[in-house]
Design a protein around this motif. Structure first.
Motif, PDB file in Angstrom:
ATOM      1  N   ARG A  68      88.845  -9.876   7.272  1.00 22.78           N
ATOM      2  CA  ARG A  68      88.012 -10.655   6.531  1.00 22.78           C
ATOM      3  C   ARG A  68      86.683  -9.835   6.346  1.00 22.78           C
ATOM      4  O   ARG A  68      86.158  -9.294   7.416  1.00 22.78           O
ATOM      5  N   MET A  86      95.835 -12.781  13.949  1.00 22.65           N
ATOM      6  CA  MET A  86      96.088 -14.046  14.100  1.00 22.65           C
ATOM      7  C   MET A  86      97.568 -14.506  14.763  1.00 22.65           C
ATOM      8  O   MET A  86      98.558 -13.867  14.265  1.00 22.65           O
ATOM      9  N   TRP A 160      91.850 -27.081   4.927  1.00 19.28           N
ATOM     10  CA  TRP A 160      91.936 -25.816   4.737  1.00 19.28           C
ATOM     11  C   TRP A 160      92.813 -25.254   3.682  1.00 19.28           C
ATOM     12  O   TRP A 160      93.916 -25.867   3.175  1.00 19.28           O
ATOM     13  N   ASN A 200      93.679 -23.915  14.869  1.00 16.54           N
ATOM     14  CA  ASN A 200      93.440 -24.717  13.764  1.00 16.54           C
ATOM     15  C   ASN A 200      95.012 -25.082  13.407  1.00 16.54           C
ATOM     16  O   ASN A 200      95.751 -24.350  13.041  1.00 16.54           O
ATOM     17  N   ASP A 223     100.788 -25.364   9.345  1.00 15.13           N
ATOM     18  CA  ASP A 223     100.316 -24.028   9.571  1.00 15.13           C
ATOM     19  C   ASP A 223      99.313 -23.893  10.665  1.00 15.13           C
ATOM     20  O   ASP A 223      98.379 -24.530  10.242  1.00 15.13           O
ATOM     21  N   THR A 224      99.647 -23.088  11.593  1.00 19.29           N
ATOM     22  CA  THR A 224      98.492 -22.990  12.677  1.00 19.29           C
ATOM     23  C   THR A 224      97.824 -21.381  12.643  1.00 19.29           C
ATOM     24  O   THR A 224      98.806 -20.586  12.461  1.00 19.29           O
ATOM     25  N   GLY A 225      96.866 -21.540  13.238  1.00 18.02           N
ATOM     26  CA  GLY A 225      96.145 -20.138  13.295  1.00 18.02           C
ATOM     27  C   GLY A 225      95.248 -20.058  14.546  1.00 18.02           C
ATOM     28  O   GLY A 225      94.533 -20.828  14.614  1.00 18.02           O
TER      29      GLY A 225
HETATM   30  N1  SER Z   1      95.651 -20.878   7.827  1.00 21.52           N
HETATM   31  C1  SER Z   1      94.604 -21.543   8.775  1.00 21.52           C
HETATM   32  C2  SER Z   1      93.498 -20.712   9.347  1.00 21.52           C
HETATM   33  O1  SER Z   1      93.398 -19.373   8.702  1.00 21.52           O
HETATM   34  C3  SER Z   1      95.717 -21.756  10.004  1.00 21.52           C
HETATM   35  O2  SER Z   1      96.422 -20.649  10.251  1.00 21.52           O
HETATM   36  O3  SER Z   1      92.757 -21.032   9.834  1.00 21.52           O
END
Ligand code: SER
Length: 588
Positions: A68, A86, A160, A200, A223-225
């Protein structure tokens, strides 16, 4: 606790819950023109979140290389990084809120042994698309999270990626950890910075269409991160991420090459550590990115040049092998998880050395020139012509000039610079910036057409130039396709014409494009084209175009070549030794 354990514990846990581990995709997305880098674990999975069956099934987990860059200039403080890893787990139309939340809770409290008292959560308070997520709140309560530790927040916090980006999206529940030795307040106050977000869980059940509408996806996904760097630092009790086991060898190497202590030089060392680490991962990526003035290459250049300037601040002898030593420490630390670091070690070291030599030649003079300019500045603004001269003659990325000027309390006419820059450059960096804003992958009609055309181009090159030609990379926008391939010579005009004619002949022939799933070994044996064998799962998708092309690929593609306009090759040029690039466009 070591970061390695966090990664492994996470994967082992989700495998024990029926998930399949998938390999990290490259950090430079393949065939996704809307972003420069993968910014989240879900990004390479977009086609599957949208409904395409994944060859590994419906429960997946991985650790994914991400970048990022919007906060690049913030790096230097306690918590910011550009490259990060991640951890993620996904349900593709399989389990939903109950399992997802329960497993997150179990992993945190049982595997990582975090006391429940240190946890708090947010859930979505509802909008006109979806109602308040009391279902998630109730699940949290049933697990033992008290009501005072559950807060309902709106779209800005619990949707999200956000309401603007197109692509798959949905409400989420975020998990927070109390990072402090202070007494833990009973009530969760979301504005209290001692509560840090660690995970998340997105309930991804909508697609935000280009026209602004939201439609339900054919399936409900999870979808978790979880960020490896942040959670490792927390679990190791560090408030400074760079003091954790993820970074300590790298910081130690910087201490060694500078002969200085981390203490007292934190900002400089963090910037050098972060930027060289990102540069290592980007240049080891199969896309073969090299420092340049556009797109990913520009980010790579900015990272290396900013690291060099901070190395200079530490009085490191720039001509020594300092950056090679740091890069080697980074490669050694991570090669077990990312084989490409070892495989492409020479490329990485060469990228760093070459860019350093290039910048170092002009850096000293540029800094002198900058001082002169600053002394003559009228008012508090450095004008566009001066900023452009620093860029054009001394190789100062505009962000570097802005940073130098800021240290002197002076602003830079960045807008003016950009206008001037645009006039001088065929593709402006502004284009790269737009891509960051572009949000998630949404493969439009034209991109899909170009994608199929790259398969034809690949096949035509093999016929005209020889079977030794292989794809080395590709990048597609709505305006053009770019295709990199291995080839030991500049294509002759005759070769270019033949390749173009052959692709157009195949387009006219109206070949069907057929998707087949098969074992990777069988696909390879059958001669299907494949860019990075080891990166594909055991079951792969192969796209066949008539009998002229067969390639391992995730799609999407048109269903018949007659849906494509004719192509025209606009340019053929060298990218690096043994790699050529074709730019082609559709003509009507
Ligand atoms: N896509 C979400 C995030 O980047 C969960 O993986 O936080």
């Amino acid at each position: 606790m070591r970061s390695i354990e966090l990664r492994e514990k996470y994967i082992n846990f989700f495998v024990s819950k029926g998930h399949k581990q998938i390999p990290s995709a490259p950090v430079v997305p393949e065939n996704d023109p809307s972003v420069l880098f993968n910014t989240a674990g879900m990004q390479p999975l977009v086609p599957y979140l949208m409904g395409q069956p994944h060859p590994y099934g419906k429960r997946l987990c991985d650790y994914q290389k991400c970048m990022r860059t919007n906060d690049l200039d913030e790096v230097g403080d306690l918590t910011h990084h550009t490259f990060f890893e991640m951890l993620g787990n996904w349900s593709l139309g399989d389990y939903f809120k109950k399992e997802s939340i329960s497993w997150s809770f179990e992993f945190l409290t049982k595997v990582l042994e975090i006391p429940v008292e240190r946890l708090a959560v947010t859930v979505f308070k509802g909008n006109d698309i979806v109602e308040a997520d009391s279902e998630s709140a109730n699940i949290w309560k049933s697990l033992g999270i008290s009501e005072k530790r559950i807060k309902y927040l709106g779209e800005d916090d619990n949707w999200w990626p956000n309401m603007e980006s197109t692509g798959p999206c949905g409400p989420d529940t975020e998990i927070f950890y109390f990072r402090s030795n202070d007494e833990i307040p009973e009530e969760f106050d979301t504005s209290d910075e001692r509560w840090v977000e660690i995970w998340n869980n997105v309930f991804m059940q909508y697609n935000h269409n280009q026209d602004g509408t939201f439609t339900e996806l054919p399936q409900k996904n999870v979808d978790t991160g979880m960020g490896v760097e942040r959670v490792t630092a927390l679990l190791e009790g560090q408030t400074d991420n760079y003091a954790s086991s993820i970074w300590n060898d790298i910081i130690e190497t910087i201490e060694k090459v500078s002969n200085l202590d981390y203490k007292g030089h934190e900002k400089e060392m963090r910037i050098i550590a972060d930027h060289i680490r990102s540069a290592v991962f980007i240049s080891a990526d199969p896309a073969g990115i090299k420092p340049s003035n556009t797109d990913q290459g520009y980010i790579l250049r900015r990272l290396i040049r900013r690291a060099i300037r901070y190395a200079k601040k530490l009085d490191i002898d720039i001509n020594s092998d300092w950056e090679q030593e740091i890069a080697l420490a980074i490669i050694n630390k991570n090669k077990k998880y990312y084989v490409e670091l070892e495989e492409n070690k020479d490329v990485v070291l060469d990228v760093l050395r070459t860019e350093k030599v290039k910048f170092n030649r002009t850096l000293e003079n540029g800094l002198k020139e900058f001082e002169k300019m600053i002394n003559k500045v009228e008012g508090k603004v450095l004008d566009k012509d001066h900023a452009f001269r620093l860029y054009d003659t001394f190789g100062f990325p505009i962000e570097l000039t802005v940073e130098l000027a800021k240290e002197k309390g002076i602003e830079v006419d960045v807008e003016g610079f950009k206008e001037k820059f645009k006039k001088h450059q065929e593709i402006s960096r502004a284009g790269a910036k737009e891509k960051f804003k572009g949000g998630l992958a949404s493969t439009g009609k034209i991109e899909t057409q170009y994608h199929t055309a790259t398969h034809l181009l690949n096949a035509a090159l093999k016929v005209v130039v020889g079977p030794q030609v292989h794809q080395r990379g590709s990048n597609i926008t709505e305006e053009r396709m770019r295709f990199d391939f291995s080839c030991d010579h500049k294509l002759t005009d005759d070769e270019k014409q033949k390749v173009q004619d052959l692709v157009n002949k195949w387009i006219d022939a109206g070949y069907p494009v057929i998707k087949e799933e098969m074992k990777k070994d069988d696909a390879i044996k059958s001669g299907a084209e494949c860019m990075f064998v080891e990166r594909y799962p055991d079951i792969v998708t192969v796209y066949k175009i008539g009998d002229v092309s067969a390639e391992l690929c995730g799609g999407p593609h048109v269903s018949n070549t007659s849906e494509l306009p004719h192509i025209k090759i606009k340019k053929e040029e060298a990218v690096s030794a043994g790699v050529r690039r074709i730019k082609a466009v559709f003509v009507n």
